[in-house]
Design an enzyme around this catalytic site. Structure first.
Site, PDB file in Angstrom:
ATOM      1  N   ARG A 147       0.851  -1.193   0.000  1.00 39.02           N
ATOM      2  CA  ARG A 147       0.000   0.000   0.000  1.00 39.02           C
ATOM      3  C   ARG A 147       0.885   1.240   0.000  1.00 39.02           C
ATOM      4  NH1 ARG A 147      -4.108   2.165   4.693  1.00 39.02           N
ATOM      5  NH2 ARG A 147      -2.234   3.262   5.360  1.00 39.02           N
ATOM      6  N   TYR A 159      -3.081  11.189   6.415  1.00 35.70           N
ATOM      7  CA  TYR A 159      -3.401   9.823   6.812  1.00 35.70           C
ATOM      8  C   TYR A 159      -2.463   8.820   6.122  1.00 35.70           C
ATOM      9  CZ  TYR A 159      -5.183   5.201   6.697  1.00 35.70           C
ATOM     10  OH  TYR A 159      -5.234   3.842   6.799  1.00 35.70           O
ATOM     11  N   ASP A 223      -5.270   3.924  -0.165  1.00 34.15           N
ATOM     12  CA  ASP A 223      -6.444   4.154   0.686  1.00 34.15           C
ATOM     13  C   ASP A 223      -6.785   5.643   0.663  1.00 34.15           C
ATOM     14  OD1 ASP A 223      -8.365   4.210   2.652  1.00 34.15           O
ATOM     15  OD2 ASP A 223      -7.200   3.073   4.125  1.00 34.15           O
ATOM     16  N   HIS A 225      -9.324   6.802   2.290  1.00 33.46           N
ATOM     17  CA  HIS A 225      -9.826   6.994   3.663  1.00 33.46           C
ATOM     18  C   HIS A 225     -11.064   7.880   3.746  1.00 33.46           C
ATOM     19  CE1 HIS A 225      -8.896   6.604   8.062  1.00 33.46           C
ATOM     20  NE2 HIS A 225      -8.475   5.442   7.583  1.00 33.46           N
ATOM     21  N   GLU A 249      -9.063   2.127  -2.154  1.00 34.71           N
ATOM     22  CA  GLU A 249      -9.897   1.800  -0.985  1.00 34.71           C
ATOM     23  C   GLU A 249     -10.658   3.008  -0.449  1.00 34.71           C
ATOM     24  OE1 GLU A 249      -7.433   0.234   2.110  1.00 34.71           O
ATOM     25  OE2 GLU A 249      -8.962   0.586   3.635  1.00 34.71           O
ATOM     26  N   GLU A 275     -14.132  -1.423   5.787  1.00 33.59           N
ATOM     27  CA  GLU A 275     -13.488  -1.656   7.088  1.00 33.59           C
ATOM     28  C   GLU A 275     -14.345  -1.122   8.232  1.00 33.59           C
ATOM     29  OE1 GLU A 275      -9.777   0.383   6.307  1.00 33.59           O
ATOM     30  OE2 GLU A 275     -10.354   2.004   7.619  1.00 33.59           O
ATOM     31  N   ARG A 296     -13.793  -5.300   2.772  1.00 30.63           N
ATOM     32  CA  ARG A 296     -12.745  -4.962   3.746  1.00 30.63           C
ATOM     33  C   ARG A 296     -13.062  -5.401   5.167  1.00 30.63           C
ATOM     34  NH1 ARG A 296      -8.283  -4.080   4.116  1.00 30.63           N
ATOM     35  NH2 ARG A 296      -8.005  -1.968   4.866  1.00 30.63           N
ATOM     36  N   GLU A 352      -4.629  -7.542   4.635  1.00 31.18           N
ATOM     37  CA  GLU A 352      -3.778  -6.423   5.088  1.00 31.18           C
ATOM     38  C   GLU A 352      -2.923  -6.904   6.260  1.00 31.18           C
ATOM     39  OE1 GLU A 352      -6.004  -3.081   6.507  1.00 31.18           O
ATOM     40  OE2 GLU A 352      -4.267  -1.748   6.493  1.00 31.18           O
ATOM     41  N   TRP A 415     -12.354  11.865   8.406  1.00 29.20           N
ATOM     42  CA  TRP A 415     -10.932  11.591   8.603  1.00 29.20           C
ATOM     43  C   TRP A 415     -10.568  10.263   7.948  1.00 29.20           C
ATOM     44  CZ3 TRP A 415      -8.411   7.542  11.135  1.00 29.20           C
ATOM     45  CH2 TRP A 415      -6.998   7.660  11.094  1.00 29.20           C
TER      46      TRP A 415
HETATM   47  O1  KDG Z   1      -8.486   2.644  13.565  1.00 28.20           O
HETATM   48  C1  KDG Z   1      -8.498   3.187  12.290  1.00 28.20           C
HETATM   49  C2  KDG Z   1      -7.671   2.311  11.388  1.00 28.20           C
HETATM   50  O2  KDG Z   1      -8.102   0.996  11.497  1.00 28.20           O
HETATM   51  C3  KDG Z   1      -7.739   2.727   9.944  1.00 28.20           C
HETATM   52  O3  KDG Z   1      -7.345   4.064   9.813  1.00 28.20           O
HETATM   53  C4  KDG Z   1      -6.822   1.833   9.134  1.00 28.20           C
HETATM   54  O4  KDG Z   1      -7.812   2.586   7.096  1.00 28.20           O
HETATM   55  C5  KDG Z   1      -7.113   1.790   7.694  1.00 28.20           C
HETATM   56  C6  KDG Z   1      -6.513   0.674   6.936  1.00 28.20           C
HETATM   57  O5  KDG Z   1      -6.855   0.556   5.765  1.00 28.20           O
HETATM   58  O6  KDG Z   1      -5.725  -0.059   7.497  1.00 28.20           O
HETATM   59 MG    MG Z   2      -8.476   1.728   5.226  1.00 29.13          MG
END
Ligand code: KDG
Ligand code: MG
Length: 415
Positions: A147, A159, A223, A225, A249, A275, A296, A352, A415
């Protein structure tokens, strides 16, 4: 075989984890992960106050019935706290069943469908030279899928970009903030500043540089996010097409499933999401309408092995594969469960893998092994987890928060 007792273990060997330990009347012990990053004590209380009192005297083998009892019986269904608590119970009962059967858990889930589970690691850097160093390190360690997250010119922190020496397979240090893990032990969440246009301008040039330096073979992931609108996400997907991503992602916030239809219609970049989802219902339209390529959800946040298996069987009908969440906030117990399930699933895609700190590994004693770019569970009966409870007790819980994001004008953003 009846459940005799259940105990909640909260420990913080570098970061917080919530683990459920179930003991049967003939002394068999099983573990389940219920860690919810930044809200850990909510799950611990849900378990201690509402779930543990229901478990004693139940048939330890009746996993499906216990799952339904906790899910339907609560009346208040779903949600991350409830589903992490159910996941902890479910995983612990699978661990027990496999120990009683004398088999590694993946054997009860159908047996191995492959040698090992392909994993992806996290390379990051505040700029291209730092990113390239991180990619080289991952390649040296044997990763075949990586990643990519980088700093964005004009933004102080972004991030996914490590602020301390990156964790390595050989042994993550005990840094208070390891690799990109953003939950900080502080009285208040950190606040970050976000600028979507600056990000969208920068990211394609990063992937161009990475492909130019490292070639076409490595699987590359990214990602976003949850930060983009549907049309911004579509633009990003299109602009990354020349770099042949394994996946892009969480391009849009999770609540609006319709958004993915827009993105999908504009780009052939494969999409991963989920996720923060916690049940099969969150995927109902996304999977049936074939709007995503990877699921995810990890075992830990989506109701356990029973429930993620359900999602993946549904996904299989539409050629959608697994890509279970595996940052360090999924404990080694949760990762072990994911690797057993992943080894057995026909529609496994990728796992992951962020390496836990040495302290964490000492507390949980996982037996899964990384080699050849993949993870394989240990061959002992059960999950292959050995919690050192005395050591765990030496690391008391410390409050930690994920950051809050604001746009340049101060507006709170995803975020
Ligand atoms: O607790 C938040 C994380 O799990 C997250 O930010 C991790 O986005 C994430 C990832 O893809 O691992
Ligand atoms: Mg993620």
């Amino acid at each position: 075989m009846l459940i005799e007792r259940a105990d909640v273990i909260v420990t913080s060997p570098g970061r917080n984890f919530v683990t459920l330990k179930i003991t049967t009347d003939d002394g068999v012990v099983g573990y389940g992960d219920g860690t919810l990053n930044g809200r850990e004590l909510a799950v611990a209380a849900y378990l201690t106050d509402h779930v543990v009192p229901l478990l004693a005297g139940r048939d330890a083998h009746a996993i499906e019935d216990t799952w339904q009892y906790l899910y339907r019986g609560a009346y208040w269904r779903r949600g991350p706290v409830t589903m992490a608590a159910i996941a902890a119970v479910d995983t612990a009962l699978w661990d027990i069943k496999a120990k009683v059967a004398g088999l590694p858990l993946y054997q009860l889930l159908g047996g191995a469908s492959r040698e090992r589970c392909l994993v992806y690691g996290h390379a990051s850097g505040k700029d291209i030279p730092e990113l390239f160093d991180s990619i080289r390190k991952h390649l040296d360690e044997g990763f075949r899928a990586i990643r990519i997250q980088t700093g964005v010119p004009g933004l102080d922190s972004v991030y996914g970009v490590a602020s301390s020496a990156a964790a390595s397979v050989g042994g993550a240090g005990s840094d208070s903030r390891y690799d990109y893990e953003p939950a900080r032990r502080s009285a208040l969440p950190a606040e970050e500043t976000w600028d979507t246009r600056a990000y969208l301008r920068h990211v394609p040039s990063v992937f161009e540089a990475v492909r130019g330096e490292f070639g076409e073979d490595i699987a590359l992931l990214h990602d976003a996010h949850h930060r983009l609108t549907p049309i911004q996400a579509a633009k990003l997907g299109k602009s990354l097409e020349p770099y042949d991503l394994f996946w892009l992602e969480d391009v849009t916030p999770a609540e609006n499933q319709e958004a993915l239809r827009w993105v999908r219609h504009h780009t052939t970049t494969p999409l991963a999401i989920g996720e923060v989802f916690n049940s099969v219902w969150d995927y109902q339209h996304l999977i049936r309408e074939q709007l995503i390529d990877y699921v995810r959800s990890p075992v830990t946040h989506a109701g356990g092995i029973t429930s993620v298996r359900r999602i993946m069987d549904y996904a299989a009908m539409y050629q959608v594969k697994s890509g279970m969440h595996g940052p360090t906030d999924v404990s080694p117990v949760g990762l072990a469960a994911a690797v057993h399930l992943g080894l057995a699933l026909h529609n496994f895609g990728i796992q992951e893998y962020m390496v836990h700190s040495e302290q964490t590994r000492e507390v949980f004693g996982p037996t899964y092994e990384f080699a050849g770019g993949g993870l394989r569970p240990g061959e002992e009966p059960g999950l292959g987890i050995h919690v050192d409870e005395e050591l765990a007790a030496q690391y008391p819980y410390e409050r930690a928060y994920l950051p809050v994001n604001r746009l340049r004008d101060g507006t709170v953003h995803d975020w």
